[in-house]
Design a protein around this motif. Structure first.
Motif, PDB file in Angstrom:
ATOM      1  N   SER A 232       9.156   9.090   4.341  1.00  0.00           N
ATOM      2  CA  SER A 232      10.051  10.024   3.630  1.00  0.00           C
ATOM      3  C   SER A 232       9.401  11.009   2.842  1.00  0.00           C
ATOM      4  O   SER A 232       8.360  10.962   2.236  1.00  0.00           O
ATOM      5  N   LEU A 233       9.872  12.250   3.212  1.00  0.00           N
ATOM      6  CA  LEU A 233       9.182  13.619   2.460  1.00  0.00           C
ATOM      7  C   LEU A 233       9.581  13.310   1.129  1.00  0.00           C
ATOM      8  O   LEU A 233       8.765  14.185   0.316  1.00  0.00           O
ATOM      9  N   THR A 234      10.640  12.606   0.625  1.00  0.00           N
ATOM     10  CA  THR A 234      11.055  13.020  -0.734  1.00  0.00           C
ATOM     11  C   THR A 234      10.864  11.814  -1.415  1.00  0.00           C
ATOM     12  O   THR A 234      11.328  11.641  -2.681  1.00  0.00           O
ATOM     13  N   THR A 235      10.201  10.849  -1.017  1.00  0.00           N
ATOM     14  CA  THR A 235       9.904   9.324  -1.710  1.00  0.00           C
ATOM     15  C   THR A 235       8.387   9.583  -2.257  1.00  0.00           C
ATOM     16  O   THR A 235       7.524   9.883  -1.460  1.00  0.00           O
ATOM     17  N   PHE A 236       8.460   9.374  -3.684  1.00  0.00           N
ATOM     18  CA  PHE A 236       7.128   9.614  -4.096  1.00  0.00           C
ATOM     19  C   PHE A 236       6.363   8.279  -4.149  1.00  0.00           C
ATOM     20  O   PHE A 236       7.101   7.437  -4.131  1.00  0.00           O
ATOM     21  N   SER A 237       4.843   8.086  -3.877  1.00  0.00           N
ATOM     22  CA  SER A 237       4.214   6.948  -3.900  1.00  0.00           C
ATOM     23  C   SER A 237       4.087   6.256  -5.508  1.00  0.00           C
ATOM     24  O   SER A 237       4.456   7.026  -6.336  1.00  0.00           O
TER      25      SER A 237
ATOM     26  N   GLN B 169       3.498  12.792   2.730  1.00  0.00           N
ATOM     27  CA  GLN B 169       3.556  13.719   3.719  1.00  0.00           C
ATOM     28  C   GLN B 169       2.976  15.136   3.368  1.00  0.00           C
ATOM     29  O   GLN B 169       2.171  15.495   4.489  1.00  0.00           O
ATOM     30  N   ILE B 170       2.877  15.631   2.346  1.00  0.00           N
ATOM     31  CA  ILE B 170       2.344  16.913   1.771  1.00  0.00           C
ATOM     32  C   ILE B 170       0.766  16.423   1.813  1.00  0.00           C
ATOM     33  O   ILE B 170       0.264  17.376   2.339  1.00  0.00           O
ATOM     34  N   GLU B 171       0.433  15.400   1.427  1.00  0.00           N
ATOM     35  CA  GLU B 171      -0.985  14.960   1.152  1.00  0.00           C
ATOM     36  C   GLU B 171      -1.586  15.139   2.724  1.00  0.00           C
ATOM     37  O   GLU B 171      -2.638  15.540   2.959  1.00  0.00           O
ATOM     38  N   TYR B 172      -0.882  14.398   3.454  1.00  0.00           N
ATOM     39  CA  TYR B 172      -1.181  14.485   5.076  1.00  0.00           C
ATOM     40  C   TYR B 172      -1.477  15.866   5.503  1.00  0.00           C
ATOM     41  O   TYR B 172      -2.577  16.152   6.389  1.00  0.00           O
ATOM     42  N   ALA B 173      -0.599  16.816   5.302  1.00  0.00           N
ATOM     43  CA  ALA B 173      -0.457  18.251   5.835  1.00  0.00           C
ATOM     44  C   ALA B 173      -1.799  18.836   5.232  1.00  0.00           C
ATOM     45  O   ALA B 173      -2.608  19.485   5.886  1.00  0.00           O
ATOM     46  N   LEU B 174      -2.161  18.655   4.039  1.00  0.00           N
ATOM     47  CA  LEU B 174      -3.128  19.176   3.054  1.00  0.00           C
ATOM     48  C   LEU B 174      -4.406  18.901   3.879  1.00  0.00           C
ATOM     49  O   LEU B 174      -5.669  19.348   4.059  1.00  0.00           O
ATOM     50  N   ASN B 175      -4.551  17.386   4.124  1.00  0.00           N
ATOM     51  CA  ASN B 175      -5.730  16.697   4.965  1.00  0.00           C
ATOM     52  C   ASN B 175      -5.912  17.331   6.140  1.00  0.00           C
ATOM     53  O   ASN B 175      -7.156  17.652   6.622  1.00  0.00           O
ATOM     54  N   ALA B 176      -5.108  17.897   6.912  1.00  0.00           N
ATOM     55  CA  ALA B 176      -5.266  18.054   8.518  1.00  0.00           C
ATOM     56  C   ALA B 176      -5.732  19.654   8.398  1.00  0.00           C
ATOM     57  O   ALA B 176      -6.667  19.742   8.893  1.00  0.00           O
ATOM     58  N   VAL B 177      -5.393  20.531   7.329  1.00  0.00           N
ATOM     59  CA  VAL B 177      -5.739  21.596   6.995  1.00  0.00           C
ATOM     60  C   VAL B 177      -7.309  21.328   6.540  1.00  0.00           C
ATOM     61  O   VAL B 177      -8.201  22.474   7.344  1.00  0.00           O
ATOM     62  N   ALA B 178      -7.709  20.678   5.846  1.00  0.00           N
ATOM     63  CA  ALA B 178      -9.114  20.359   5.286  1.00  0.00           C
ATOM     64  C   ALA B 178      -9.831  20.019   6.493  1.00  0.00           C
ATOM     65  O   ALA B 178     -11.196  20.312   6.349  1.00  0.00           O
ATOM     66  N   ASN B 179      -9.406  19.067   7.271  1.00  0.00           N
ATOM     67  CA  ASN B 179     -10.467  19.014   8.237  1.00  0.00           C
ATOM     68  C   ASN B 179     -10.389  19.860   9.529  1.00  0.00           C
ATOM     69  O   ASN B 179     -11.014  19.548  10.481  1.00  0.00           O
ATOM     70  N   GLY B 180      -9.524  20.897   9.591  1.00  0.00           N
ATOM     71  CA  GLY B 180      -9.739  21.867  10.625  1.00  0.00           C
ATOM     72  C   GLY B 180     -10.809  22.631  10.572  1.00  0.00           C
ATOM     73  O   GLY B 180     -11.697  22.722   9.665  1.00  0.00           O
ATOM     74  N   ARG B 181     -11.013  23.574  11.612  1.00  0.00           N
ATOM     75  CA  ARG B 181     -12.165  24.455  11.789  1.00  0.00           C
ATOM     76  C   ARG B 181     -11.915  25.405  10.818  1.00  0.00           C
ATOM     77  O   ARG B 181     -10.946  26.202  10.309  1.00  0.00           O
TER      78      ARG B 181
ATOM     79  N   GLY C 187       0.870  -1.181   0.238  1.00  0.00           N
ATOM     80  CA  GLY C 187       0.024  -0.092   0.053  1.00  0.00           C
ATOM     81  C   GLY C 187       0.838   1.213  -0.092  1.00  0.00           C
ATOM     82  O   GLY C 187       1.956   1.218   0.055  1.00  0.00           O
ATOM     83  N   ASP C 188       0.057   2.221   0.162  1.00  0.00           N
ATOM     84  CA  ASP C 188       0.815   3.748   0.242  1.00  0.00           C
ATOM     85  C   ASP C 188       1.550   4.102   1.345  1.00  0.00           C
ATOM     86  O   ASP C 188       2.402   4.814   1.455  1.00  0.00           O
ATOM     87  N   SER C 189       1.069   3.214   2.333  1.00  0.00           N
ATOM     88  CA  SER C 189       1.791   3.540   3.559  1.00  0.00           C
ATOM     89  C   SER C 189       3.361   3.217   3.567  1.00  0.00           C
ATOM     90  O   SER C 189       4.062   3.726   4.522  1.00  0.00           O
TER      91      SER C 189
END
Length: 149
Positions: free
Chosen positions: A9-14, A21-33, A2-4
């Protein structure tokens, strides 16, 4: 596999060509208030929704709008601890500016400094990208209202 396997690593592409790691950060923002700001010729207003998921959290201790300098404030959506790191670094930057130049740091310079810190964390190894979106409001040297995302 899987993608996990690609998320450490921040510099390893899936396999799909994403930096997870960038996707996770963007999801955290999207899930915020929701946070918002309004800039007019006379001033800037920033606001946010402050609902907490747990009754165990003391509402008085959680600050989503922070004053960095007497003329600049931050508000965020996303991960609270990441926000507190940026607030602390912004205050240190503004204090160093005031000590060196004897005046309050203009909001545009504070934004550039904070954006540099966020970009550094995005590109450096051993740290993860910040999971926050900042709204910065304040005035520049001439008293002109400024608003940045």
């Amino acid at each position: 596999m899987g993608d996990s396997a690609y998320s450490f690593s921040l510099t390893t592409f899936s396999r799909t060509g994403k930096l997870l790691q960038i996707e996770y950060a963007l999801n955290a923002v999207a899930n915020g208030r929701t946070s918002l700001g309004i800039c007019t010729k006379d001033g800037v207003v920033i606001a946010t929704d402050k609902k907490l998921a747990s009754p165990l959290v003391d509402m008085d201790k959680v600050q989503k709008v922070e004053m960095i300098t007497p003329s600049t404030g931050f508000v965020f959506s996303g991960v609270g601890p990441d926000y507190r790191v940026l607030v602390r670094k912004g205050r240190k930057s503004s204090q160093a500016y005031k000590r060196h130049y004897g005046e309050t740091q203009p909001v545009s310079q504070l934004v550039k400094q904070t954006a540099s810190v966020m970009q550094e964390y995005t590109q450096s190894g051993g740290v993860r990208p910040f999971g926050v979106s900042l709204l910065v409001a304040g005035t520049d040297g001439g008293g002109t209202p400024r608003f940045f995302q």
